[in-house]
Design a protein around this motif. Structure first.
Motif, PDB file in Angstrom:
ATOM      1  N   PRO A 236      12.189   9.095  -5.188  1.00 30.53           N
ATOM      2  CA  PRO A 236      12.524   9.666  -3.909  1.00 30.53           C
ATOM      3  C   PRO A 236      11.083  10.528  -3.199  1.00 30.53           C
ATOM      4  O   PRO A 236      11.013  10.487  -2.242  1.00 30.53           O
ATOM      5  N   GLY A 237      11.095  11.225  -4.681  1.00 26.24           N
ATOM      6  CA  GLY A 237      10.159  12.701  -3.859  1.00 26.24           C
ATOM      7  C   GLY A 237       8.421  11.715  -3.687  1.00 26.24           C
ATOM      8  O   GLY A 237       7.441  12.462  -3.597  1.00 26.24           O
ATOM      9  N   ARG A 238       8.156  10.916  -4.242  1.00 27.39           N
ATOM     10  CA  ARG A 238       6.991  10.062  -4.215  1.00 27.39           C
ATOM     11  C   ARG A 238       6.396   9.467  -3.164  1.00 27.39           C
ATOM     12  O   ARG A 238       6.871   8.532  -2.810  1.00 27.39           O
ATOM     13  N   THR A 239       5.056   9.483  -2.937  1.00 20.06           N
ATOM     14  CA  THR A 239       4.385   8.748  -1.683  1.00 20.06           C
ATOM     15  C   THR A 239       3.813   7.625  -2.074  1.00 20.06           C
ATOM     16  O   THR A 239       2.695   8.252  -2.927  1.00 20.06           O
ATOM     17  N   ILE A 240       3.909   6.000  -2.150  1.00 19.42           N
ATOM     18  CA  ILE A 240       3.186   5.241  -2.660  1.00 19.42           C
ATOM     19  C   ILE A 240       3.128   4.221  -1.060  1.00 19.42           C
ATOM     20  O   ILE A 240       4.399   4.161  -0.747  1.00 19.42           O
ATOM     21  N   SER A 241       2.011   4.120  -1.461  1.00 19.47           N
ATOM     22  CA  SER A 241       1.554   2.748   0.085  1.00 19.47           C
ATOM     23  C   SER A 241       0.782   2.028  -0.786  1.00 19.47           C
ATOM     24  O   SER A 241       0.440   1.654  -1.349  1.00 19.47           O
ATOM     25  N   LEU A 242       1.573   0.806   0.394  1.00 18.46           N
ATOM     26  CA  LEU A 242       0.981  -0.552  -0.917  1.00 18.46           C
ATOM     27  C   LEU A 242       0.537  -1.501   1.207  1.00 18.46           C
ATOM     28  O   LEU A 242       0.645  -1.521   2.301  1.00 18.46           O
ATOM     29  N   SER A 243      -0.818  -1.404   0.785  1.00 19.18           N
ATOM     30  CA  SER A 243      -1.825  -2.225   1.451  1.00 19.18           C
ATOM     31  C   SER A 243      -2.303  -3.484   1.200  1.00 19.18           C
ATOM     32  O   SER A 243      -1.840  -4.251  -0.185  1.00 19.18           O
ATOM     33  N   THR A 244      -1.809  -4.804   1.630  1.00 18.79           N
ATOM     34  CA  THR A 244      -2.429  -5.966   1.615  1.00 18.79           C
ATOM     35  C   THR A 244      -3.276  -6.777   2.409  1.00 18.79           C
ATOM     36  O   THR A 244      -4.268  -6.619   3.902  1.00 18.79           O
ATOM     37  N   ALA A 245      -4.685  -7.622   2.054  1.00 16.45           N
ATOM     38  CA  ALA A 245      -5.564  -8.552   2.702  1.00 16.45           C
ATOM     39  C   ALA A 245      -5.134  -9.480   1.671  1.00 16.45           C
ATOM     40  O   ALA A 245      -5.198 -10.074   0.584  1.00 16.45           O
ATOM     41  N   GLY A 246      -5.898 -10.785   2.830  1.00 18.01           N
ATOM     42  CA  GLY A 246      -6.246 -12.050   2.450  1.00 18.01           C
ATOM     43  C   GLY A 246      -5.012 -12.828   2.348  1.00 18.01           C
ATOM     44  O   GLY A 246      -3.107 -12.111   2.641  1.00 18.01           O
ATOM     45  N   ASP A 247      -4.841 -14.246   1.362  1.00 26.23           N
ATOM     46  CA  ASP A 247      -3.550 -15.240   0.924  1.00 26.23           C
ATOM     47  C   ASP A 247      -3.199 -15.011  -0.633  1.00 26.23           C
ATOM     48  O   ASP A 247      -4.019 -14.862  -1.009  1.00 26.23           O
ATOM     49  N   LEU A 248      -2.476 -14.097  -0.579  1.00 25.23           N
ATOM     50  CA  LEU A 248      -1.779 -14.071  -2.156  1.00 25.23           C
ATOM     51  C   LEU A 248      -1.022 -14.869  -2.582  1.00 25.23           C
ATOM     52  O   LEU A 248      -0.243 -14.456  -3.838  1.00 25.23           O
ATOM     53  N   ARG A 249      -1.183 -15.491  -1.674  1.00 24.72           N
ATOM     54  CA  ARG A 249      -0.057 -17.152  -2.404  1.00 24.72           C
ATOM     55  C   ARG A 249      -1.229 -17.687  -3.760  1.00 24.72           C
ATOM     56  O   ARG A 249      -2.458 -18.248  -3.745  1.00 24.72           O
ATOM     57  N   GLY A 250      -0.182 -18.065  -4.912  1.00 22.94           N
ATOM     58  CA  GLY A 250      -1.257 -18.231  -5.688  1.00 22.94           C
ATOM     59  C   GLY A 250      -0.220 -18.474  -7.318  1.00 22.94           C
ATOM     60  O   GLY A 250       1.090 -19.013  -6.894  1.00 22.94           O
ATOM     61  N   SER A 251      -0.335 -19.413  -8.404  1.00 18.19           N
ATOM     62  CA  SER A 251       1.126 -19.434  -9.376  1.00 18.19           C
ATOM     63  C   SER A 251       0.574 -18.552 -10.730  1.00 18.19           C
ATOM     64  O   SER A 251      -0.438 -18.785 -11.278  1.00 18.19           O
ATOM     65  N   PHE A 252       1.644 -18.106 -10.799  1.00 19.17           N
ATOM     66  CA  PHE A 252       1.564 -16.571 -11.329  1.00 19.17           C
ATOM     67  C   PHE A 252       3.131 -16.472 -12.424  1.00 19.17           C
ATOM     68  O   PHE A 252       4.237 -17.172 -11.102  1.00 19.17           O
ATOM     69  N   ASP A 253       2.657 -16.256 -13.266  1.00 17.70           N
ATOM     70  CA  ASP A 253       4.231 -15.432 -13.972  1.00 17.70           C
ATOM     71  C   ASP A 253       5.261 -14.709 -12.866  1.00 17.70           C
ATOM     72  O   ASP A 253       4.884 -13.383 -12.789  1.00 17.70           O
ATOM     73  N   VAL A 254       6.170 -15.127 -12.317  1.00 20.13           N
ATOM     74  CA  VAL A 254       6.257 -14.412 -11.136  1.00 20.13           C
ATOM     75  C   VAL A 254       6.797 -12.545 -12.004  1.00 20.13           C
ATOM     76  O   VAL A 254       7.413 -11.479 -11.925  1.00 20.13           O
ATOM     77  N   VAL A 255       7.934 -13.198 -13.338  1.00 20.20           N
ATOM     78  CA  VAL A 255       8.438 -12.034 -13.706  1.00 20.20           C
ATOM     79  C   VAL A 255       7.852 -10.194 -14.804  1.00 20.20           C
ATOM     80  O   VAL A 255       7.374 -10.060 -14.812  1.00 20.20           O
ATOM     81  N   ARG A 256       6.878 -12.091 -15.099  1.00 18.91           N
ATOM     82  CA  ARG A 256       5.456 -11.028 -16.751  1.00 18.91           C
ATOM     83  C   ARG A 256       4.871 -10.760 -15.249  1.00 18.91           C
ATOM     84  O   ARG A 256       4.235  -8.963 -15.266  1.00 18.91           O
ATOM     85  N   MET A 257       4.678 -10.062 -14.039  1.00 21.95           N
ATOM     86  CA  MET A 257       3.578 -10.302 -12.991  1.00 21.95           C
ATOM     87  C   MET A 257       4.518  -8.494 -12.442  1.00 21.95           C
ATOM     88  O   MET A 257       3.790  -7.684 -12.622  1.00 21.95           O
TER      89      MET A 257
END
Length: 367
Positions: A236-257
């Motif tokens: 909780p003490g760390r600042t973590i930012s997340l940003s996204t761009a474009g279409d992030l849909r694809g085919s991959f192993d959700v658990v492993r990724m």
């Protein structure tokens, strides 16, 4: 010591007798053949360190025999030395080398020359056999270690689950008591041990080639969002930012990724000097999905080329097993992707790239 076999092929009996007398030595068995057909039969029976072939023979000459040897997986590694009584003809020599010969000698042959050359190939053959023997021993030892590791880590999970449950209950029942801090330490240590056990299991799966990847339609942005939220709750003490761009849909192993994102975020939390951590997911390219993790600090130059090796604690101080980044690399490779790390003015940056759609076995054959 295992005997070493040398094959001598010549259609003249006197030449065979002379070569036997010249090359006879302890630990070496000389196999003689008066024709190419006899030579092929011997090659099916014995592992040969060197073949000495006469060029001019009836029915099947030395060049034809050499081509047949090179065409067989059993004999293509056998060094071939041609012997001929013909005048020195560069064209014939070139033809011999084209068929895979390592040497081309003209009769009469200086005994010391052929003895020296044959001795070299005998030593090379013995060294190859010794290396094969040691490799087999190492492979058996590695297989045994991996089996023991898998069994051990599996058996540790049951008592660890009990410890974790007890720690959770102690925290609930010791609210406002000094014991709550102790229970929290137990809970944190159990969680850390659980992560180490999972890493050992993943390592065992990777090394034993039993790692399974199950690609499914998914959104990389959602995976990153879930892992970032989980990391924020844990730190909780760390600042973590997340940003996204474009279409992030694809085919991959959700658990492993998810493990890949989690391991990179865990690495950033550990080495990021308490500063902000930035995660960016990029789906702007048609065939590629990518995400990066940035944090403060710097990777030592000596460590950078070996960053994705397992058990880095052996050559770089670490509080864990040194498997996190190795697992990241292997999971990404299993998706036909790649990961790299670099130092920049703003700190350390890890980037993962993977195909939006993982190739199937049929796709690989077509390409």
């Amino acid at each position: 010591m295992r005997t070493t076999h040398i094959l001598i092929v010549d259609d003249i009996p006197q030449n065979l007798t002379a070569m036997e007398a010249l090359l006879a030595q302890d630990g070496v068995t000389l196999l003689t053949a008066s024709s190419g057909a006899q030579a092929l039969e011997l090659l099916l029976q014995y592992d040969v360190a060197l073949a000495l072939l006469d060029v001019q023979m009836p029915e099947m000459d030395g060049f034809t025999l050499a081509e047949l040897m090179r065409g067989s997986s059993r004999t293509r590694h056998v060094p071939i030395m041609f012997l001929t009584a013909s005048p020195d003809d560069p064209a014939r020599s070139f033809k011999g080398y084209e068929t895979g010969a390592v040497d081309f000698l003209h009769k009469p042959i200086e005994p010391r020359v052929i003895l020296g050359k044959v001795s070299v190939f005998i030593q090379l053959h013995r060294q190859r056999l010794e290396l094969e023997r040691r490799n087999e021993q190492l492979e058996r030892a590695l297989e045994l270690n991996q089996t023991m590791m898998a069994v051990l880590t599996h058996d540790l999970r049951t008592p660890l689950s009990a410890i974790t449950l007890c720690a959770d209950r102690l925290i609930d029942e010791t609210e406002g008591s000094p014991l709550k801090r102790t229970a929290s330490f137990v809970q944190t240590s159990a969680a850390r041990m659980s992560r180490m056990i999972e890493q050992m299991l993943d390592f065992s799966r990777i090394r034993s080639a039993t790692l399974v990847v199950d690609p499914q339609a998914a959104d990389l942005g959602e995976v990153c969002d879930e892992v970032v939220a989980e990391t924020r709750r844990a730190h909780p003490g760390r600042t973590i930012s997340l940003s996204t761009a474009g279409d992030l849909r694809g085919s991959f192993d959700v658990v492993r990724m998810g493990q890949v994102v989690g391991n990179l975020l865990g690495n950033a939390v550990q080495h990021g000097e308490g500063a902000e951590i930035s995660v960016h997911a990029d789906g702007t390219r048609a065939d590629v999905l990518a995400f990066s993790v940035r944090n403060a600090g710097r990777i030592p130059d000596a460590l950078l080329p070996r960053l994705f090796e397992p058990f880095k604690g052996a050559f770089n101080p670490s509080t864990g097993l040194g498997l996190g980044l190795y697992i990241v690399d292997q999971f990404v490779r299993a998706h036909d992707g790649g990961v790299h790390a670099e130092n920049s003015e703003s700190g350390v940056r890890f980037e993962v790239q993977l195909p939006r759609r993982r190739k199937t076995a049929l796709d690989r054959e077509v390409s």
